[in-house]
Design a protein around this motif. Structure first.
Motif, PDB file in Angstrom:
ATOM      1  N   SER A  89     -19.900  27.039  35.939  1.00  0.00           N
ATOM      2  CA  SER A  89     -20.022  27.247  34.486  1.00  0.00           C
ATOM      3  C   SER A  89     -18.921  26.461  33.757  1.00  0.00           C
ATOM      4  CB  SER A  89     -19.975  28.728  34.130  1.00  0.00           C
ATOM      5  OG  SER A  89     -18.772  29.307  34.565  1.00  0.00           O
ATOM      6  N   THR A  90     -17.774  26.308  34.385  1.00  0.00           N
ATOM      7  CA  THR A  90     -16.715  25.478  33.784  1.00  0.00           C
ATOM      8  C   THR A  90     -17.174  24.027  33.719  1.00  0.00           C
ATOM      9  OG1 THR A  90     -15.028  26.947  34.706  1.00  0.00           O
ATOM     10  CG2 THR A  90     -14.303  24.751  33.996  1.00  0.00           C
ATOM     11  N   TYR A  91     -17.756  23.568  34.801  1.00  0.00           N
ATOM     12  CA  TYR A  91     -18.298  22.208  34.844  1.00  0.00           C
ATOM     13  C   TYR A  91     -19.345  22.017  33.776  1.00  0.00           C
ATOM     14  CZ  TYR A  91     -21.379  18.490  36.636  1.00  0.00           C
ATOM     15  OH  TYR A  91     -22.193  17.382  36.758  1.00  0.00           O
ATOM     16  N   PHE A  92     -20.206  23.006  33.613  1.00  0.00           N
ATOM     17  CA  PHE A  92     -21.261  22.934  32.598  1.00  0.00           C
ATOM     18  C   PHE A  92     -20.647  22.843  31.199  1.00  0.00           C
ATOM     19  CE2 PHE A  92     -25.471  23.594  30.932  1.00  0.00           C
ATOM     20  CZ  PHE A  92     -25.281  24.272  29.744  1.00  0.00           C
ATOM     21  N   GLU A  93     -19.734  23.713  30.954  1.00  0.00           N
ATOM     22  CA  GLU A  93     -19.111  23.780  29.625  1.00  0.00           C
ATOM     23  C   GLU A  93     -18.356  22.488  29.313  1.00  0.00           C
ATOM     24  OE1 GLU A  93     -15.627  26.482  27.470  1.00  0.00           O
ATOM     25  OE2 GLU A  93     -16.234  26.859  29.524  1.00  0.00           O
ATOM     26  N   ARG A  94     -17.672  21.973  30.314  1.00  0.00           N
ATOM     27  CA  ARG A  94     -16.823  20.801  30.089  1.00  0.00           C
ATOM     28  C   ARG A  94     -17.655  19.536  29.902  1.00  0.00           C
ATOM     29  NH1 ARG A  94     -11.787  20.858  34.095  1.00  0.00           N
ATOM     30  NH2 ARG A  94     -11.468  22.873  33.151  1.00  0.00           N
ATOM     31  N   TRP A  95     -18.808  19.470  30.520  1.00  0.00           N
ATOM     32  CA  TRP A  95     -19.591  18.240  30.523  1.00  0.00           C
ATOM     33  C   TRP A  95     -20.881  18.342  29.711  1.00  0.00           C
ATOM     34  CZ3 TRP A  95     -17.750  13.650  31.811  1.00  0.00           C
ATOM     35  CH2 TRP A  95     -16.543  13.646  32.506  1.00  0.00           C
ATOM     36  N   GLU A  96     -20.959  19.395  28.908  1.00  0.00           N
ATOM     37  CA  GLU A  96     -22.116  19.525  28.026  1.00  0.00           C
ATOM     38  C   GLU A  96     -22.114  18.364  27.033  1.00  0.00           C
ATOM     39  OE1 GLU A  96     -22.006  23.298  26.101  1.00  0.00           O
ATOM     40  OE2 GLU A  96     -24.171  23.342  25.718  1.00  0.00           O
ATOM     41  N   PHE A  97     -23.256  17.787  26.844  1.00  0.00           N
ATOM     42  CA  PHE A  97     -23.442  16.635  25.945  1.00  0.00           C
ATOM     43  C   PHE A  97     -22.655  15.403  26.404  1.00  0.00           C
ATOM     44  CE2 PHE A  97     -25.943  19.093  23.243  1.00  0.00           C
ATOM     45  CZ  PHE A  97     -25.299  20.268  22.927  1.00  0.00           C
ATOM     46  N   ARG A  98     -22.318  15.343  27.662  1.00  0.00           N
ATOM     47  CA  ARG A  98     -21.600  14.186  28.205  1.00  0.00           C
ATOM     48  C   ARG A  98     -22.295  13.722  29.475  1.00  0.00           C
ATOM     49  NH1 ARG A  98     -15.615  16.045  28.967  1.00  0.00           N
ATOM     50  NH2 ARG A  98     -15.226  13.820  29.194  1.00  0.00           N
ATOM     51  N   HIS A  99     -21.765  12.653  30.052  1.00  0.00           N
ATOM     52  CA  HIS A  99     -22.399  12.045  31.230  1.00  0.00           C
ATOM     53  C   HIS A  99     -21.464  12.121  32.417  1.00  0.00           C
ATOM     54  CE1 HIS A  99     -25.356  10.680  28.400  1.00  0.00           C
ATOM     55  NE2 HIS A  99     -24.544   9.840  27.793  1.00  0.00           N
ATOM     56  N   PRO A 100     -21.520  13.189  33.178  1.00  0.00           N
ATOM     57  CA  PRO A 100     -20.599  13.307  34.316  1.00  0.00           C
ATOM     58  C   PRO A 100     -21.030  12.437  35.478  1.00  0.00           C
ATOM     59  CG  PRO A 100     -22.102  15.138  34.320  1.00  0.00           C
ATOM     60  CD  PRO A 100     -22.425  14.337  33.086  1.00  0.00           C
ATOM     61  N   LYS A 101     -20.028  12.171  36.324  1.00  0.00           N
ATOM     62  CA  LYS A 101     -20.307  11.493  37.589  1.00  0.00           C
ATOM     63  C   LYS A 101     -19.935  12.473  38.705  1.00  0.00           C
ATOM     64  CE  LYS A 101     -19.779   6.806  36.053  1.00  0.00           C
ATOM     65  NZ  LYS A 101     -18.977   6.187  35.075  1.00  0.00           N
ATOM     66  N   PRO A 102     -20.290  12.172  39.929  1.00  0.00           N
ATOM     67  CA  PRO A 102     -19.966  13.095  41.024  1.00  0.00           C
ATOM     68  C   PRO A 102     -18.488  13.453  41.090  1.00  0.00           C
ATOM     69  CG  PRO A 102     -21.550  11.485  41.784  1.00  0.00           C
ATOM     70  CD  PRO A 102     -21.200  11.093  40.380  1.00  0.00           C
ATOM     71  N   ALA A 103     -17.633  12.453  40.882  1.00  0.00           N
ATOM     72  CA  ALA A 103     -16.196  12.736  40.969  1.00  0.00           C
ATOM     73  C   ALA A 103     -15.773  13.767  39.931  1.00  0.00           C
ATOM     74  CB  ALA A 103     -15.401  11.449  40.790  1.00  0.00           C
ATOM     75  N   ASP A 104     -16.425  13.760  38.791  1.00  0.00           N
ATOM     76  CA  ASP A 104     -16.109  14.745  37.747  1.00  0.00           C
ATOM     77  C   ASP A 104     -16.422  16.148  38.236  1.00  0.00           C
ATOM     78  OD1 ASP A 104     -17.531  12.333  35.544  1.00  0.00           O
ATOM     79  OD2 ASP A 104     -15.389  12.705  35.881  1.00  0.00           O
ATOM     80  N   PHE A 105     -17.560  16.271  38.896  1.00  0.00           N
ATOM     81  CA  PHE A 105     -17.930  17.572  39.455  1.00  0.00           C
ATOM     82  C   PHE A 105     -16.964  17.985  40.549  1.00  0.00           C
ATOM     83  CE2 PHE A 105     -20.171  21.084  40.963  1.00  0.00           C
ATOM     84  CZ  PHE A 105     -20.505  20.954  42.295  1.00  0.00           C
ATOM     85  N   ASP A 161     -13.896  17.171  40.885  1.00  0.00           N
ATOM     86  CA  ASP A 161     -12.601  17.529  40.284  1.00  0.00           C
ATOM     87  C   ASP A 161     -12.618  18.944  39.723  1.00  0.00           C
ATOM     88  OD1 ASP A 161     -11.867  14.201  38.926  1.00  0.00           O
ATOM     89  OD2 ASP A 161     -11.586  15.078  40.918  1.00  0.00           O
ATOM     90  N   VAL A 162     -13.691  19.281  39.032  1.00  0.00           N
ATOM     91  CA  VAL A 162     -13.784  20.631  38.453  1.00  0.00           C
ATOM     92  C   VAL A 162     -13.799  21.683  39.564  1.00  0.00           C
ATOM     93  CG1 VAL A 162     -15.250  22.218  37.148  1.00  0.00           C
ATOM     94  CG2 VAL A 162     -14.936  19.878  36.341  1.00  0.00           C
ATOM     95  N   MET A 163     -14.543  21.392  40.605  1.00  0.00           N
ATOM     96  CA  MET A 163     -14.611  22.347  41.729  1.00  0.00           C
ATOM     97  C   MET A 163     -13.225  22.575  42.317  1.00  0.00           C
ATOM     98  SD  MET A 163     -17.663  23.517  42.116  1.00  0.00           S
ATOM     99  CE  MET A 163     -17.565  24.254  43.742  1.00  0.00           C
ATOM    100  N   ALA A 164     -12.494  21.494  42.530  1.00  0.00           N
ATOM    101  CA  ALA A 164     -11.159  21.620  43.122  1.00  0.00           C
ATOM    102  C   ALA A 164     -10.241  22.394  42.196  1.00  0.00           C
ATOM    103  CB  ALA A 164     -10.591  20.241  43.415  1.00  0.00           C
ATOM    104  N   GLU A 165     -10.338  22.077  40.913  1.00  0.00           N
ATOM    105  CA  GLU A 165      -9.446  22.700  39.935  1.00  0.00           C
ATOM    106  C   GLU A 165      -9.709  24.196  39.817  1.00  0.00           C
ATOM    107  OE1 GLU A 165      -9.854  21.085  35.949  1.00  0.00           O
ATOM    108  OE2 GLU A 165      -9.381  23.095  35.177  1.00  0.00           O
ATOM    109  N   VAL A 166     -10.955  24.566  39.660  1.00  0.00           N
ATOM    110  CA  VAL A 166     -11.271  25.978  39.384  1.00  0.00           C
ATOM    111  C   VAL A 166     -11.166  26.840  40.641  1.00  0.00           C
ATOM    112  CG1 VAL A 166     -13.071  27.551  38.570  1.00  0.00           C
ATOM    113  CG2 VAL A 166     -12.759  25.344  37.437  1.00  0.00           C
ATOM    114  N   THR A 167     -11.595  26.285  41.775  1.00  0.00           N
ATOM    115  CA  THR A 167     -11.556  27.113  42.991  1.00  0.00           C
ATOM    116  C   THR A 167     -10.174  27.113  43.619  1.00  0.00           C
ATOM    117  OG1 THR A 167     -12.178  25.300  44.475  1.00  0.00           O
ATOM    118  CG2 THR A 167     -13.982  26.560  43.474  1.00  0.00           C
ATOM    119  N   GLY A 168      -9.360  26.100  43.259  1.00  0.00           N
ATOM    120  CA  GLY A 168      -8.050  26.008  43.893  1.00  0.00           C
ATOM    121  C   GLY A 168      -8.154  25.658  45.371  1.00  0.00           C
ATOM    122  N   THR A 169      -9.258  25.086  45.747  1.00  0.00           N
ATOM    123  CA  THR A 169      -9.511  24.786  47.166  1.00  0.00           C
ATOM    124  C   THR A 169      -9.760  23.285  47.328  1.00  0.00           C
ATOM    125  OG1 THR A 169     -10.640  26.919  47.304  1.00  0.00           O
ATOM    126  CG2 THR A 169     -10.993  25.400  49.142  1.00  0.00           C
TER     127      THR A 169
END
Lengths: 334, 639
Positions: free
Chosen positions: B482-498, B500-508
């Motif tokens: 949901s953080t990824y969704f919120e951050r990239w709404e109306f934008r064009h994410p790439k895999p690395a963006d996803f 990064d968000v996973m690493a940041e939010v999960t801390g893993t």
């Protein structure tokens, strides 16, 4: 000769020959069993000692099926979970009318051909028994089968040509025609009606070909014909010359087949057998249906032979009346 | 926004407005000629160069040129080349023609309050390029060299007169009878990227990518035809010549699609939720599917509810659901605020149609519509995410689908109440010729090899996400997504963006996971190898059959009821667990909670001492025998 009389006589004569039905059913079972053992072994190997075997024993597991299908080769590829219940009939019937025979698997095709040949062989004995309205002891039955086998084999080849024309040319042509007619149709109900019409017409032609084949076999026996071609010709004359009786009788028997189909649908076992007893019961129900199909085939012949005999009798010229010798005055000696 | 009237009178003003607009705005005024099957009209594109690089040219997608003839890259691609189009007549093909193209740019002037503009007719400067495969017959990318590059921050307007010939549907858009479904039907600007290069691929085997912007579209169609489109209808004007003009408007979207047909019937319902915005749902239904409106609405509501609760709210306030016409080939497709479902005249409840496809395509409003990944390069970022989300939603609301077989040319359905169909998964895909091995997910989607697109865009990424959900736990995973969704709404994410968000939010650190899944075509398969028993010792051998590495739990059940829970890092080729005890092992489960949804063989994950495999195999083998005997009877009947 009325249709109803022929119909009831057909049912009755087939029922009296339940021994023939029984042995043909045994033959069906014996031919199908080896292939089934291959399937059983394949499934067993796939399950090994997995807990999936418990899931399949209790019901069905689609993850197992995907694992199994992903590795299946040859005859194992023909296994599909929808073979349960009424799917056991519908799947095969649907494939058949699409012209897909035995999933194009050579092993299964061989089984199908062997069974077909068995019927070609048995037809002579069955029809002779029906024609003579008596039951033969086995040696005589076998002798009758042998007597007519090559004639029926040649007949099967001619009929095969007919089926090839129907399935290989006519059905694809009709498919193309319906596709063309419904090219711009966006209402599925309209396409459905055209599809029904297509299969209705095709089914009728299939029935007429089958009917012709039946009467050709019957004529062989009733008129002691040796030539398959002449028998076919006679069958065309009898069958189409009396279409107002031969076709309704055929359709009446077909309706009986539909009734049997729906009765089976009610009782057809699904995936839920969880004991050897229930598996045995499911098998018995399935085999009863198979036997009833064989019985129905004999009904067709019994009814049609009765009708044919009647038609032939009607067409024979009236014999000249026997001369009657009235008592005469003795001629006086001259 | 200035009205269109002002835009015509004051091009300068409009130009100034264009320089202030972020994204790419489209204004279209077109007419459908149903007899000739063409759409013709004008288009004005307002574009701002938001990068740090000057743009020396403009590149456009002309998607409908993919269907000019059989020589285009689309028609000769892996996904299409085995289809036959022998019955296609001359009028069945499509194309897009540019009648004129004028570029309006600013001319520096001394008075900044009244900038002047230059109109440059570049109609004769149009060229077709083939940046992906060099196929000279492909005209799906149009390039126009500019007399002067557009500097960073500057805007440009492009006025185009065009004609689109609508094809008999080959993929997603086209005409059948009086049913027109139009998507990607107008010249569409590519995306000028941050690196100063155009992302404007040929239309070969992928879906689409474009900038967000505003669409103001006027559509003139026969006056008795129902029409639906992206956005909301602003007006409908009866032209008194048998046609009517419908004007639709929508901001912050990246595509505009529409449908028109005299047979469509309209239904409306409102989606309401205590914490999510209200959404007006408009359903356009074909007559042979009357009675299915409740099912369509229920599926749309399920999607809006669950996606909204899990990922983020649907912001537009309205959505149009189109029930596609039979044989139209336009079903199961997504466009912003507008999507097609898919149904049949006879479709029993439990078969999953139209529910499954409706949940999925409505779900694309989130993954694709709101989070606008580049489908040319990274199709999995919407398809995989949406397949994962669709499965969760469908199972939560409708349960598993039942097996459906369709007979008589697929017209008549029969449901098998005993047979539940597993949701999309990778079971059975472990063979040497597995589609999982045909390419690496990281390959740009437009470059995927044969049979690789589907599995790498849909199934594998969905299983990746399901694995992560189970590995991290739902709460953590849902928060990350949901953080990824919120951050990239109306934008064009790439895999690395996803990532990064996973690493940041999960801390893993999940790099080991992406290396195994995204950057590799490794297959995952863990199995119970063998179980050994003696009077004093019990042993279990667990094996890694596949190349993929993943930590797994192993659960060992003993005959006396004891259970041992073991952990294995999954790195070696095998591991062993030994127990000094007399109680025999009754059962073993590798990955008992099925965390590793990417495991291609679930059957070998378990073992039981008294496995009823003999019984099960006979039970199912004998069912097969009945099928064979019936087949034999069918053919013998006709001898």
């Amino acid at each position: 000769m009325g249709i109803i009389h022929a119909f009831t006589e057909g049912l009755s004569s087939a029922t009296r020959r339940i021994g023939i039905v029984f042995w043909l059913w045994i033959a069906s079972l014996l031919l199908a069993l080896p292939a089934s053992l291959v399937i059983i072994q394949g499934i067993d190997r796939s399950l090994d000692d997995s807990q999936m075997s418990q899931k399949l024993a209790d019901g069905y597991d689609d993850y197992w099926y995907r694992d199994f299908h992903g590795q299946a080769e040859g005859i194992l590829e023909t296994f599909h979970p929808t073979m349960i219940g009424i799917g056991a009939i519908l799947n095969g019937l649907d494939d058949f009318i699409q012209g897909d025979f035995y999933g194009e698997n050579l092993g299964l095709l061989s089984v199908g051909i062997a069974y077909l040949l068995l019927w070609v062989f048995a037809a002579g004995g069955i029809l002779s028994s029906l024609a003579d309205s008596c039951k033969f002891p086995f040696p005589e039955f076998a002798s009758k089968c042998a007597e007519y086998f090559w004639r029926y084999f040649r007949l099967a080849i001619f009929l095969g040509l007919g089926y090839w024309i129907l399935f290989g040319w006519l059905l694809p042509t009709m498919n193309d025609l319906v596709d063309s007619i419904t090219r711009e149709t966006i209402d599925e109900r309209v396409v459905f009606l055209w599809t029904l019409a297509k299969y209705g017409i095709f089914g009728l032609l299939l029935a007429l070909l089958n009917l012709t084949g039946d009467y050709a076999k019957i004529v062989c026996v009733l008129e002691r014909r040796r030539s398959a071609l002449v028998s076919l010709w006679r069958a065309l004359k009898i069958g189409f010359g009396n279409l107002r009786r031969t076709l309704p009788l055929y359709l009446l028997l077909f309706v009986l087949g539909i009734v049997l189909f729906f009765v089976y649908w009610i009782f057809a076992p699904g995936a839920g057998q969880q004991s050897y007893f229930s598996v045995a019961w499911a098998l018995i129900v399935g085999q009863i249906y198979i036997a009833s199909r064989i019985w129905l085939r004999v009904c067709f012949w019994g009814a049609q032979i009765t009708l044919c005999r009647g038609i032939l009798q009607e067409s024979r010229p009236e014999p000249a009346p026997a001369p009657s010798y009235a008592a005469e005055e003795p001629v006086a000696a001259e | 926004m200035p009205s269109r009237k002002i835009q015509r009178i004051l091009p300068a003003a409009a130009f100034i407005w264009g320089t202030l607009v972020a994204g790419t705005d489209y204004t279209l005024d077109v007419r459908l000629d149903a007899e000739g099957r063409t759409i013709s009209g004008t288009e004005t594109i307002a574009w701002t160069n938001e990068t740090e690089y000057p743009a020396p040219d403009l590149r456009f997608h002309l998607y409908f040129n993919a269907w000019r003839d059989k020589k285009t890259s689309f028609m000769t691609s892996f996904r299409t080349r085995d289809r036959h189009f022998d019955d296609y007549r001359e009028n069945d093909w499509g194309h897009q023609e540019i009648r004129s193209l004028i570029v309006i740019t600013a001319i520096p002037s001394e008075d900044p309050e009244t900038p002047t503009t230059r109109h440059t007719d570049l109609s004769k400067k149009i060229e077709f390029i083939q940046p992906d495969d060099g196929n000279p017959h492909d005209r799906t990318v149009m390039r126009v060299a500019l007399p002067e590059p557009i500097p960073p921050g500057a805007g440009v307007q492009v006025q185009i007169e065009f004609e689109t010939k609508v094809p008999r549907t080959i993929a997603r858009t086209g005409v059948r009878g009086d049913y027109y479904f139009l998507a990607h039907w107008f010249p569409k600007l590519g995306v000028f990227q941050e690196d100063g290069d155009w992302n404007c691929h040929q239309f070969i085997q992928t879906e689409f990518f474009s900038d967000y912007g505003t669409y103001d579209v006027s559509l003139r169609v026969p006056d008795d035809w129902t029409l639906g489109a992206t956005g909301e209808e602003q007006s409908r004007v009866d032209n008194k010549d048998g046609t009517a003009t419908h004007r639709y408007y929508q901001e912050r979207v990246h595509e505009f699609a529409w449908v028109t047909c005299p047979l469509l019937r309209e239904y409306k319902r409102t989606f309401e939720h205590p914490t999510l915005p209200k959404v007006e749902m408009r359903l356009l239904l074909m007559p042979d599917h009357q009675g299915q409106q409740d099912r369509y609405f229920a599926a749309t509501e399920a999607s809006l509810k669950h996606y909204g609760e899990w990922w983020g709210a649907y912001p537009y306030g309205h959505v149009t659901i189109v029930d596609p016409a039979y044989q139209s080939g336009t079903g199961g497709m997504e466009y912003p605020t507008f999507f097609t479902g898919g149904s049949r005249w006879l479709t029993p409840k439990g078969s999953g149609r139209p529910e499954g496809v409706t949940v999925h395509e409505c779900g694309h409003q989130f993954w694709y519509g709101l989070v606008g990944n580049n489908e040319f390069e990274d199709a999995w970022l919407d398809e995989g995410f949406n397949t994962y989300s669709t499965t969760k939603t469908s199972l939560a609301v409708f349960g598993e689908d039942l097996y459906e077989q369709r007979y008589l040319d697929g017209m008549v359905p029969v449901l098998f109440a005993d047979l539940h169909e597993a949701p999309r998964n990778v079971s059975g895909m472990g063979g040497a010729d597995s589609d999982l091995k045909k390419d690496v997910m990281a390959t740009p989607s437009w470059k995927y090899g044969p049979d690789a697109y589907g599995v790498n865009s849909y199934t594998k990424p969905a299983m990746m996400l399901l694995t992560l959900e189970r590995y991290l736990g739902w709460e953590t995973f849902q928060k990350a997504l949901s953080t990824y969704f919120e951050r990239w709404e109306f934008r064009h994410p790439k895999p690395a963006d996803f990532f990064d968000v996973m690493a940041e939010v999960t801390g893993t650190d999940l790099n080991w996971f992406w290396a195994q899944t995204y950057y590799s075509s490794n297959i995952f398969d863990y199995a119970v190898d063998s179980v050994h028993s003696s009077d004093e010792k019990q042993s279990v051998y667990v094996r890694r059959v596949g190349e993929g590495l993943f930590p797994v739990d192993v659960r060992v059940h003993f005959e006396n009821g004891d259970v041992a829970e073991e952990k294995w890092d999954g790195r070696g080729r095998w591991t062993q667990f030994e127990y000094a005890r007399a109680d025999k092992i009754a059962a073993v489960e590798v990955d008992p909670e099925f965390v590793l949804a990417l495991d291609v063989n679930r059957t070998n994950n378990t073992w039981m001492r008294k496995a009823p495999s003999t019984f099960a195999s006979r039970k199912w083998g004998l069912k097969w025998m009945i099928w064979l005997q019936n087949l034999m009877e069918i053919s013998a009947f006709h001898m």
